[in-house]
Write a protein that holds these residues in place. Structure first.
Motif, PDB file in Angstrom:
ATOM      1  N   PRO A  29      59.450  48.716  48.796  1.00  0.00           N
ATOM      2  CA  PRO A  29      58.597  49.796  48.311  1.00  0.00           C
ATOM      3  C   PRO A  29      57.241  49.769  49.002  1.00  0.00           C
ATOM      4  O   PRO A  29      56.786  48.717  49.467  1.00  0.00           O
ATOM      5  N   PRO A  30      56.583  50.911  49.090  1.00  0.00           N
ATOM      6  CA  PRO A  30      55.256  50.955  49.707  1.00  0.00           C
ATOM      7  C   PRO A  30      54.265  50.061  48.953  1.00  0.00           C
ATOM      8  O   PRO A  30      54.385  49.869  47.749  1.00  0.00           O
ATOM      9  N   ASP A  31      53.316  49.543  49.687  1.00  0.00           N
ATOM     10  CA  ASP A  31      52.242  48.735  49.091  1.00  0.00           C
ATOM     11  C   ASP A  31      51.067  49.676  48.827  1.00  0.00           C
ATOM     12  O   ASP A  31      50.188  49.849  49.649  1.00  0.00           O
ATOM     13  N   CYS A  40      38.833  46.369  29.655  1.00  0.00           N
ATOM     14  CA  CYS A  40      38.498  46.141  28.255  1.00  0.00           C
ATOM     15  C   CYS A  40      37.002  45.828  28.193  1.00  0.00           C
ATOM     16  O   CYS A  40      36.588  44.781  28.670  1.00  0.00           O
ATOM     17  N   PRO A  41      36.175  46.716  27.644  1.00  0.00           N
ATOM     18  CA  PRO A  41      34.723  46.508  27.687  1.00  0.00           C
ATOM     19  C   PRO A  41      34.192  45.367  26.821  1.00  0.00           C
ATOM     20  O   PRO A  41      33.049  44.963  26.973  1.00  0.00           O
ATOM     21  N   TRP A  42      35.007  44.814  25.928  1.00  0.00           N
ATOM     22  CA  TRP A  42      34.513  43.757  25.050  1.00  0.00           C
ATOM     23  C   TRP A  42      35.113  42.391  25.363  1.00  0.00           C
ATOM     24  O   TRP A  42      34.841  41.424  24.668  1.00  0.00           O
ATOM     25  N   GLY A  43      35.920  42.289  26.426  1.00  0.00           N
ATOM     26  CA  GLY A  43      36.509  40.988  26.719  1.00  0.00           C
ATOM     27  C   GLY A  43      37.415  41.028  27.927  1.00  0.00           C
ATOM     28  O   GLY A  43      37.257  41.857  28.815  1.00  0.00           O
ATOM     29  N   ILE A  44      38.379  40.138  27.926  1.00  0.00           N
ATOM     30  CA  ILE A  44      39.314  40.034  29.042  1.00  0.00           C
ATOM     31  C   ILE A  44      40.242  41.239  29.029  1.00  0.00           C
ATOM     32  O   ILE A  44      40.668  41.699  27.987  1.00  0.00           O
ATOM     33  N   GLY A  45      40.560  41.713  30.187  1.00  0.00           N
ATOM     34  CA  GLY A  45      41.529  42.787  30.326  1.00  0.00           C
ATOM     35  C   GLY A  45      41.154  43.720  31.453  1.00  0.00           C
ATOM     36  O   GLY A  45      40.191  44.472  31.330  1.00  0.00           O
ATOM     37  N   ILE A  46      41.895  43.639  32.550  1.00  0.00           N
ATOM     38  CA  ILE A  46      41.704  44.539  33.689  1.00  0.00           C
ATOM     39  C   ILE A  46      43.092  44.938  34.179  1.00  0.00           C
ATOM     40  O   ILE A  46      43.994  44.099  34.258  1.00  0.00           O
ATOM     41  N   TRP A  47      43.232  46.210  34.516  1.00  0.00           N
ATOM     42  CA  TRP A  47      44.484  46.733  35.038  1.00  0.00           C
ATOM     43  C   TRP A  47      44.178  47.558  36.289  1.00  0.00           C
ATOM     44  O   TRP A  47      43.379  48.492  36.234  1.00  0.00           O
ATOM     45  N   LEU A  48      44.796  47.216  37.412  1.00  0.00           N
ATOM     46  CA  LEU A  48      44.727  48.015  38.631  1.00  0.00           C
ATOM     47  C   LEU A  48      46.078  48.719  38.746  1.00  0.00           C
ATOM     48  O   LEU A  48      47.094  48.082  39.026  1.00  0.00           O
ATOM     49  N   ILE A  49      46.098  50.009  38.522  1.00  0.00           N
ATOM     50  CA  ILE A  49      47.340  50.762  38.386  1.00  0.00           C
ATOM     51  C   ILE A  49      47.640  51.535  39.672  1.00  0.00           C
ATOM     52  O   ILE A  49      46.775  52.258  40.185  1.00  0.00           O
ATOM     53  N   THR A 101      45.159  47.133  49.364  1.00  0.00           N
ATOM     54  CA  THR A 101      46.433  47.466  48.735  1.00  0.00           C
ATOM     55  C   THR A 101      46.639  46.573  47.519  1.00  0.00           C
ATOM     56  O   THR A 101      45.940  45.559  47.351  1.00  0.00           O
ATOM     57  N   LEU A 102      47.629  46.929  46.704  1.00  0.00           N
ATOM     58  CA  LEU A 102      47.896  46.149  45.498  1.00  0.00           C
ATOM     59  C   LEU A 102      48.254  44.707  45.829  1.00  0.00           C
ATOM     60  O   LEU A 102      47.790  43.787  45.147  1.00  0.00           O
ATOM     61  N   SER A 103      49.042  44.492  46.881  1.00  0.00           N
ATOM     62  CA  SER A 103      49.422  43.113  47.216  1.00  0.00           C
ATOM     63  C   SER A 103      48.205  42.296  47.635  1.00  0.00           C
ATOM     64  O   SER A 103      48.122  41.103  47.328  1.00  0.00           O
ATOM     65  N   ALA A 104      47.255  42.910  48.310  1.00  0.00           N
ATOM     66  CA  ALA A 104      46.037  42.195  48.696  1.00  0.00           C
ATOM     67  C   ALA A 104      45.205  41.849  47.458  1.00  0.00           C
ATOM     68  O   ALA A 104      44.670  40.739  47.350  1.00  0.00           O
ATOM     69  N   TYR A 105      45.101  42.792  46.500  1.00  0.00           N
ATOM     70  CA  TYR A 105      44.411  42.480  45.242  1.00  0.00           C
ATOM     71  C   TYR A 105      45.133  41.359  44.499  1.00  0.00           C
ATOM     72  O   TYR A 105      44.495  40.470  43.936  1.00  0.00           O
ATOM     73  N   ALA A 111      44.455  33.665  43.990  1.00  0.00           N
ATOM     74  CA  ALA A 111      43.564  32.631  44.545  1.00  0.00           C
ATOM     75  C   ALA A 111      42.367  32.373  43.638  1.00  0.00           C
ATOM     76  O   ALA A 111      41.939  31.229  43.483  1.00  0.00           O
ATOM     77  N   ALA A 112      41.837  33.425  43.032  1.00  0.00           N
ATOM     78  CA  ALA A 112      40.640  33.300  42.189  1.00  0.00           C
ATOM     79  C   ALA A 112      40.970  33.014  40.727  1.00  0.00           C
ATOM     80  O   ALA A 112      40.086  32.625  39.945  1.00  0.00           O
ATOM     81  N   GLY A 113      42.225  33.256  40.339  1.00  0.00           N
ATOM     82  CA  GLY A 113      42.597  33.075  38.941  1.00  0.00           C
ATOM     83  C   GLY A 113      42.257  34.263  38.077  1.00  0.00           C
ATOM     84  O   GLY A 113      42.418  34.227  36.850  1.00  0.00           O
ATOM     85  N   ARG A 114      41.810  35.350  38.701  1.00  0.00           N
ATOM     86  CA  ARG A 114      41.463  36.580  37.965  1.00  0.00           C
ATOM     87  C   ARG A 114      41.340  37.719  38.956  1.00  0.00           C
ATOM     88  O   ARG A 114      41.170  37.494  40.163  1.00  0.00           O
ATOM     89  N   ILE A 115      41.417  38.943  38.459  1.00  0.00           N
ATOM     90  CA  ILE A 115      41.254  40.108  39.322  1.00  0.00           C
ATOM     91  C   ILE A 115      39.802  40.202  39.760  1.00  0.00           C
ATOM     92  O   ILE A 115      38.886  40.124  38.931  1.00  0.00           O
ATOM     93  N   ILE A 116      39.632  40.373  41.038  1.00  0.00           N
ATOM     94  CA  ILE A 116      38.295  40.603  41.602  1.00  0.00           C
ATOM     95  C   ILE A 116      38.324  41.994  42.230  1.00  0.00           C
ATOM     96  O   ILE A 116      38.958  42.212  43.247  1.00  0.00           O
ATOM     97  N   ALA A 117      37.696  42.949  41.558  1.00  0.00           N
ATOM     98  CA  ALA A 117      37.719  44.331  42.054  1.00  0.00           C
ATOM     99  C   ALA A 117      36.431  45.030  41.696  1.00  0.00           C
ATOM    100  O   ALA A 117      35.868  44.860  40.682  1.00  0.00           O
TER     101      ALA A 117
END
Length: 117
Positions: A29-31, A40-49, A101-105, A111-117
């Motif tokens: 599938p395409p990347d 989530c503005p009050w805590g943990i929670g990030i989604w890159l869709i 791309t999503l795979s790079a994120y 590597a970082a243990g969390r989304i960095i965006a």
């Protein structure tokens, strides 16, 4: 408040069709580049869709981080049902401009243990 605009929804569905077609043709599938970032503005929670299931557009695919980043599906209904302190809800980061791309994120998040965006 809508989490995703109609234009974004159409792009997510188009990406879902592209992925489905590639899999039906035995291709990778395409990347895709993320279309939307939710948080989530009050805590943990990030989604890159990056995409939505074409026949069930309320199911979104992307990089999800609720403490550990992983690729997977999330339901719009589920996201809309989450309520934080003072009635806070999951929001879209309207200032987000994807640079990878999503795979790079996903690689960077692992590597970082969390989304960095």
């Amino acid at each position: 408040m809508d989490l995703i605009t109609e234009d974004q929804k159409q792009k997510l569905i188009a990406n879902g069709w592209a992925s489905l077609k590639a899999m039906q043709e035995d291709r990778s599938p395409p990347d895709h580049v993320p279309v939307v970032k939710l948080f989530c503005p009050w805590g943990i929670g990030i989604w890159l869709i990056t995409e939505a299931l074409p026949d069930q557009p309320d199911f979104l695919f992307g990089l999800c981080d609720l403490g550990t980043p992983e690729l997977g599906y999330v339901s719009v209904e589920e996201l809309l049902s989450v309520e934080g302190p003072g009635g806070l809800k999951i929001e879209q980061d309207r200032s987000f401009t994807p640079t990878m791309t999503l795979s790079a994120y996903a690689d960077a998040a692992r590597a970082a243990g969390r989304i960095i965006a």
